[in-house]
Each structure stands twice: as structure tokens, then as C-alpha cells.
Design an enzyme around this catalytic site. Structure first.
Site: not given
Ligand SMILES: Cc1cc2nc3c(=O)[nH]c(=O)nc-3n(C[C@H](O)[C@H](O)[C@H](O)COP(=O)(O)OP(=O)(O)OC[C@H]3O[C@@H](n4cnc5c(N)ncnc54)[C@H](O)[C@@H]3O)c2cc1C
Length: 302
Positions: A177, A226
Site C-alpha cells: 500500500r 480497510c
Molecule cells: C468496498 C471497498 C473495498 C476495497 N478493497 C480494497 C482492496 O481489496 N485492496 C486495496 O488495495 N484497496 C481496497 N480499497 C481501497 C481503495 O479502493 C483503493 O485504495 C483504490 O486503489 C483507491 O483508488 P481511488 O481512485 O479511489 O483513490 P482515491 O481514494 O481518490 O485517492 C487515494 C490516494 O491516491 C491519490 N491519487 C488518486 N489518483 C491519483 C493520481 N492520478 N495521481 C496521484 N495520486 C493519486 C490521492 O491523492 C490519495 O492520496 C477498497 C475500498 C472500498 C470502498
């Protein structure tokens, strides 16, 4: 933060930025928590360096949002603007085993698009919501797969140089992560290299992962996945569950009764409720196990 200066608004138009004043971040995040600010949606990657220069010159702070599925954002009027990429179409381009994917593309849809072209490997990521950019930043992973394993190069806005650059995988380290990109770098596009696999085989893997998720996670509730990272060799969920904290709440923020490392917004939780719950659970785990849990969720507590 509101941008009202006609001069800045005109500069944003010149950079093809879509300006949404007073956007509600509760509506843009999976936790449904977060205040309001101006949302600036970037239509063209090449304008990002100029946009960030403009914001810096004007003394306007910013944060970067992907799909909003791993962030906990403060309530009220926020003192920074939110940037977000929009996705060009098509956002996934496949050449042999190479996949060029835009950072704004949806991760799950990318997995299925590749599967239809007989490219597998990422089945475990099928239920991870959010964008490719967020997945790259977090090195998203599940069921033994992490996205970093498949990344060959990334087009990125480098905060250090103020320019867009292409970075090869040998210069990036992907950890649990966490990636070696600087906090203010912005991922724009990535090239993945995926192994060939028959569609039916990929589909079978996807079904298994979907079923595992459905049977263990509160998928119909508002969460950010998580809340804590697992400590080395341990499981944060098992520690929290072992303390009988499933269902424990602070205001409307609640430890899921399905998965103890998922904290859900069970009504109208505020950021303060969620932070209060995080603090309380962390302190009980510390008292019982001598272990300080580190947040996996990104907290923007203004
Ligand atoms: C139901 C559920 C299940 C999940 N299961 C998992 C799992 O199994 N494994 C897992 O790893 N995660 C899981 N997650 C967490 C999440 O989905 C992941 O961390 C996901 O990759 C975040 O992506 P996002 O685009 O929503 O990022 P955001 O939540 O929008 O941002 C997260 C971080 O990434 C940065 N960011 C976003 N886009 C960019 C970019 N283009 N350039 C630079 N920085 C950027 C943001 O600034 C922030 O710091 C889960 C979440 C939910 C709600």
C-alpha cells in the site's frame, strides 16, 4: 475554497479545466464524508504543469482525487481545491500484451476490458473500487495480486521538476500500500504488461474473488475498504474483532459487523466521528497488543 477571480477563472478556461464551484466531497467519496470546495477537472494531461504553476502562483493549495474510495475528508468549507483527471475515450488501449491505461480509468472495468482480450493476472483486483491513478498511488492489492507487479512504465507529473515525465518500472518501488512516487506527483497514464490467459479461465478467477468479497465485506455500506494497514505478519481485522469491537461506534461511524477492519458510515457520520472511532480503536489495539496500527485510508483533515 472558492475561486472567484475572473482572471483565474479565465486562465482555467484557457487550460481546458472544468470548474465545478462548491462541489460536495461527500458525494464524491465512498465514505460519503467530506465538506465542500471547488473541483477542477483536468481534461488534458499536458496542461497539468501549467495548472499547478498557476495555483502555486496564486497561493491556492490543492489535493488530488481519484475515485474517492480511499480517502477520509474533513467536514465544512475546505481550505484547498480538489483536482481530478477526466478520462479520455478510449481510456484503455491494448497492443499485444501491453496495455496503456489512463489514470482516470476505472480499475475494475480495466480488468474486465483486458480479460475480454485474453489478458489476465489482475483477477484479484476486480472488486477494488476506484481509478487506476489511485491504485498506482496505493499499490492496490487483493487476494495475492498487487497492481505494481504489472506496471512497466508510468507517465507522471513530477512535482520535483514541475514537468510530465515517463518513468520506467525499474525506477519505481511498489510496496505494501505504498509506492516511491513523491506525495505531490500525479500519475497520468500507465503501461501494464499482462500475461495471456483464456477468457474463461480469467472469468472463473474473477468469480472466485467476487464471491470471497461478497461473503466477507460490507459491500452495501459506505466505507473506504480497510481503515488500517495490516501490521507485519498480523491482521488488523482479526485484532479488532478479537477485542469484540464489531458494531462499536462513535456517532454514526461504526466498525462493520461483517469485517472489523472496515469502518462504515452508518448514517450521517462526520469526519470527526470517523477520526474519533479510528483513535479509539487504535488505542484499544495498542493497549491489548502493544501494536500501533497505521492508517491505510488517506486522511485530509484540512
Ligand atoms: C468496498 C471497498 C473495498 C476495497 N478493497 C480494497 C482492496 O481489496 N485492496 C486495496 O488495495 N484497496 C481496497 N480499497 C481501497 C481503495 O479502493 C483503493 O485504495 C483504490 O486503489 C483507491 O483508488 P481511488 O481512485 O479511489 O483513490 P482515491 O481514494 O481518490 O485517492 C487515494 C490516494 O491516491 C491519490 N491519487 C488518486 N489518483 C491519483 C493520481 N492520478 N495521481 C496521484 N495520486 C493519486 C490521492 O491523492 C490519495 O492520496 C477498497 C475500498 C472500498 C470502498
Amino acid at each position: 475554497m472558492r475561486i472567484e477571480s475572473p482572471r483565474i477563472l479565465a486562465a482555467l478556461r484557457d487550460l481546458a479545466v472544468e470548474h465545478r464551484p462548491g462541489a460536495s466531497l461527500a458525494e464524491l467519496t465512498s465514505l460519503a464524508i467530506g465538506g465542500t470546495t471547488d473541483l477542477l477537472r483536468i481534461r488534458e494531461h499536458r496542461h497539468l504543469p501549467a495548472l499547478i504553476r498557476l495555483l502555486r502562483t496564486e497561493g491556492i493549495e490543492h489535493r488530488f482525487l481519484g475515485g474517492g474510495t480511499n480517502v477520509l475528508i474533513a467536514d465544512g468549507e475546505l481550505p484547498w481545491v480538489m483536482l481530478q483527471l477526466t478520462s479520455p475515450q478510449p481510456d484503455v488501449v491494448i497492443e499485444g500484451n501491453s496495455v496503456w491505461v489512463d489514470a482516470a480509468a476505472d480499475l475494475g472495468r480495466t480488468v474486465t476490458t483486458c480479460a475480454r482480450r485474453n489478458l489476465g493476472g489482475m483477477e484479484g483486483l476486480i472488486g477494488v473500487p476506484g481509478s487506476i491513478g489511485g491504485a498506482l498511488r496505493m499499490n492496490a492489492g487483493a487476494y495475492g495480486t498487487e497492481i505494481g507487479k504489472y506496471v512497466r512504465e508510468v507517465e507522471v507529473y513530477r512535482a520535483a521538476t514541475g514537468e510530465n515525465e515517463t518513468v520506467r518500472d525499474s525506477a519505481i518501488s511498489f510496496e505494501y500500500r505504498h509506492t516511491s512516487f513523491a506525495p505531490a506527483d500525479v500519475m497520468l497514464r500507465a503501461r501494464l504488461e499482462l500475461p495471456s490467459k483464456p477468457y474463461e479461465e480469467i472469468l472463473a478467477g474473477i468469480r472466485v474473488c467476487n464471491e470471497k468479497r461478497r461473503s466477507s465485506q460490507p459491500l452495501n455500506q459506505k466505507s473506504a475498504g480497510c481503515i488500517f494497514k495490516n501490521p507485519p505478519g498480523g491482521s488488523a481485522g482479526r485484532m479488532i474483532d478479537g477485542l469484540g469491537l464489531k458494531g462499536f461506534r462513535v456517532g454514526d461511524a461504526m466498525v462493520s459487523d461483517r469485517h472489523a477492519n472496515f469502518f462504515v458510515n452508518a448514517g450521517r457520520a462526520s469526519c470527526a466521528d470517523m477520526l474519533g472511532l479510528i483513535r479509539e480503536v487504535r488505542s484499544r489495539v495498542r493497549a491489548a497488543h502493544g501494536c500501533d496500527l497505521e492508517e491505510e485510508v488517506i486522511v485530509w483533515n484540512a
